[in-house]
Write a protein that holds these residues in place. Structure first.
Motif, PDB file in Angstrom:
ATOM      1  N   LYS A   1       0.848  -1.194   0.000  1.00  0.00           N
ATOM      2  CA  LYS A   1       0.000   0.000   0.000  1.00  0.00           C
ATOM      3  C   LYS A   1       0.879   1.239   0.000  1.00  0.00           C
ATOM      4  O   LYS A   1       0.581   2.237  -0.649  1.00  0.00           O
ATOM      5  CB  LYS A   1      -0.906   0.008   1.241  1.00  0.00           C
ATOM      6  N   GLY A   2       1.988   1.156   0.766  1.00  0.00           N
ATOM      7  CA  GLY A   2       2.912   2.292   0.863  1.00  0.00           C
ATOM      8  C   GLY A   2       3.412   2.760  -0.483  1.00  0.00           C
ATOM      9  O   GLY A   2       3.370   3.954  -0.788  1.00  0.00           O
TER      10      GLY A   2
ATOM     11  N   PRO B   1       9.612   4.272   1.203  1.00  0.00           N
ATOM     12  CA  PRO B   1       8.549   3.276   0.986  1.00  0.00           C
ATOM     13  C   PRO B   1       8.997   2.142   0.064  1.00  0.00           C
ATOM     14  O   PRO B   1       8.612   0.982   0.257  1.00  0.00           O
ATOM     15  CB  PRO B   1       7.429   4.095   0.321  1.00  0.00           C
TER      16      PRO B   1
ATOM     17  N   ARG C   1      -1.169   1.094  -9.206  1.00  0.00           N
ATOM     18  CA  ARG C   1      -1.962   0.619  -8.071  1.00  0.00           C
ATOM     19  C   ARG C   1      -3.028  -0.397  -8.441  1.00  0.00           C
ATOM     20  O   ARG C   1      -3.493  -1.133  -7.583  1.00  0.00           O
ATOM     21  CB  ARG C   1      -2.577   1.799  -7.310  1.00  0.00           C
TER      22      ARG C   1
ATOM     23  N   GLU D   1       0.783   4.595  -2.445  1.00  0.00           N
ATOM     24  CA  GLU D   1       0.227   5.843  -1.898  1.00  0.00           C
ATOM     25  C   GLU D   1       1.288   6.878  -1.572  1.00  0.00           C
ATOM     26  O   GLU D   1       0.983   8.060  -1.469  1.00  0.00           O
ATOM     27  CB  GLU D   1      -0.577   5.523  -0.622  1.00  0.00           C
ATOM     28  N   GLN D   2       2.533   6.442  -1.342  1.00  0.00           N
ATOM     29  CA  GLN D   2       3.542   7.394  -0.857  1.00  0.00           C
ATOM     30  C   GLN D   2       4.694   7.607  -1.830  1.00  0.00           C
ATOM     31  O   GLN D   2       5.682   8.248  -1.481  1.00  0.00           O
ATOM     32  CB  GLN D   2       4.120   6.914   0.478  1.00  0.00           C
ATOM     33  N   VAL D   3       4.604   7.025  -3.034  1.00  0.00           N
ATOM     34  CA  VAL D   3       5.709   7.198  -3.978  1.00  0.00           C
ATOM     35  C   VAL D   3       5.220   7.934  -5.230  1.00  0.00           C
ATOM     36  O   VAL D   3       4.183   7.590  -5.784  1.00  0.00           O
ATOM     37  CB  VAL D   3       6.318   5.839  -4.375  1.00  0.00           C
ATOM     38  N   GLU D   4       5.954   8.973  -5.608  1.00  0.00           N
ATOM     39  CA  GLU D   4       5.650   9.717  -6.819  1.00  0.00           C
ATOM     40  C   GLU D   4       6.887   9.745  -7.701  1.00  0.00           C
ATOM     41  O   GLU D   4       7.951   9.300  -7.292  1.00  0.00           O
ATOM     42  CB  GLU D   4       5.315  11.161  -6.460  1.00  0.00           C
TER      43      GLU D   4
ATOM     44  N   GLU E   1       9.522  10.405  -2.352  1.00  0.00           N
ATOM     45  CA  GLU E   1       8.503  10.170  -1.352  1.00  0.00           C
ATOM     46  C   GLU E   1       7.522  11.332  -1.394  1.00  0.00           C
ATOM     47  O   GLU E   1       7.921  12.482  -1.516  1.00  0.00           O
ATOM     48  CB  GLU E   1       9.157  10.068   0.036  1.00  0.00           C
ATOM     49  N   LEU E   2       6.241  11.005  -1.278  1.00  0.00           N
ATOM     50  CA  LEU E   2       5.184  12.009  -1.385  1.00  0.00           C
ATOM     51  C   LEU E   2       5.498  13.240  -0.522  1.00  0.00           C
ATOM     52  O   LEU E   2       5.837  13.107   0.651  1.00  0.00           O
ATOM     53  CB  LEU E   2       3.863  11.381  -0.916  1.00  0.00           C
ATOM     54  N   ASN E   3       5.387  14.412  -1.111  1.00  0.00           N
ATOM     55  CA  ASN E   3       5.582  15.696  -0.412  1.00  0.00           C
ATOM     56  C   ASN E   3       7.026  15.932   0.026  1.00  0.00           C
ATOM     57  O   ASN E   3       7.299  16.901   0.729  1.00  0.00           O
ATOM     58  CB  ASN E   3       4.672  15.816   0.824  1.00  0.00           C
TER      59      ASN E   3
END
Lengths: 201, 201
Positions: A50-51, B8, B39, A54-57, A67-69
């Motif tokens: 899930k990480g 992540p 995803r 949701e947390q990787v761009e 990492e997100l943000n």
């Protein structure tokens, strides 16, 4: 119909089977191992999956993961030379080059190589953003660190054309003998290129 | 320190590496493949993992897997002979036997085999519930379908002792030539046992 595993286990086996390099037998063995290992092993793996979704761009500039943000560790590193860009096909190639410690400039992940057979056209690759960055940084040199196969060659030629108007120096990785290789283990084309590119000692 | 993947992704690689048969390189390749796949591929895998830890239980009688709140497909099947129990080490062995279609009775999953070196003692195996079922069903025959290695032998002897008071007939799987095998490929011990167990044609 012979007996099969309960539905939740079957669903997991189907999912594991779709991973690269995992056949039906490995998938079954993995699922049974996870059942045996219990939720202390299974839930962290589920959470890690899930990480990444949701947390990787991807960095909008270089195309590497971030990492997100969080800021991009590559583009915001003040110690890196901002006037040289190394173009690679995949994000994983960035790490391979970083581990060699041979390059301290900017990266640009294309996202693949031109391949008409696989329907990969210039629009599918991050070529426009490369041209923009070359002008904006500005870059005095662009190194094309692409595969040395037919598609890699074609992509290199296309990029050289696309960047010609920027008048930046464009180079490619040297081709020749691999480190530790001997003539016995090297194919003829590599040997030809190693001879062509010979250097005076 | 050279650059690494964002946290992540590193967490996922660590988790994948802990799976059986997955080394650091396969784990990295899998993680990158999942990142690329997006995803739609990652979340179903995460959900399937959660599924097995939340929706799968063991049958209290036979020890095979069952879906939460569902009846055991083996123990509640009226077509199965209730007076013969086949004892196996692992739940996966049940499916192997079912696929052979050679057995139509009850199963009992021990959960392993006796192994002093790995600290597996009789208390770690489902032996008490086996003795209880033999009396309750009642079973007229118990087939020990255990490994034909030292630990399997020891476990079989232990079980035969533990069940002696029930006066049930206890048998073991035949040992001999594998189907399609020829003398060239069979080890000496197997050959010895195949000779000892020869049958008149």
């Amino acid at each position: 119909m012979p007996l099969d595993y309960p539905a939740p286990i079957q669903r997991l086996i189907v999912q594991l089977k779709s991973l690269p390099g995992i056949g039906p037998r490995s998938a079954e063995r993995m699922a049974l191992w996870l059942l045996q290992a219990g939720r202390e092993r299974v839930l962290p793996l589920a959470a890690a999956l899930k990480g990444i979704s949701e947390q990787v761009e991807r960095c909008e500039d270089c195309g590497f993961f971030l990492e997100l943000n969080a800021p991009c560790l590559l583009c915001t590193d003040a110690k890196r030379n901002r006037h040289i860009i190394c173009v690679v096909e995949q994000a994983a190639d960035v790490l391979r080059l970083e581990r060699s410690r041979a390059f301290q400039g900017q990266y640009h992940v294309l996202g693949g190589k031109l391949s008409p057979l696989d329907n990969v056209t210039p629009e599918d690759l991050r070529i426009e953003s490369l041209a923009r960055r070359v002008v904006e940084l500005p870059a005095t040199e662009v190194i094309l660190a692409l595969s040395s196969d037919v598609e890699g060659e074609a992509t290199a030629h296309y990029l050289a054309d696309a960047l010609r108007h920027t008048q930046t120096s464009i180079s490619r990785l040297a081709q020749g003998m691999p480190a530790g290789g001997n003539l016995d283990h090297v194919d003829e084309l590599t040997l030809y290129q190693a001879l062509q590119g010979r250097r005076v000692v």
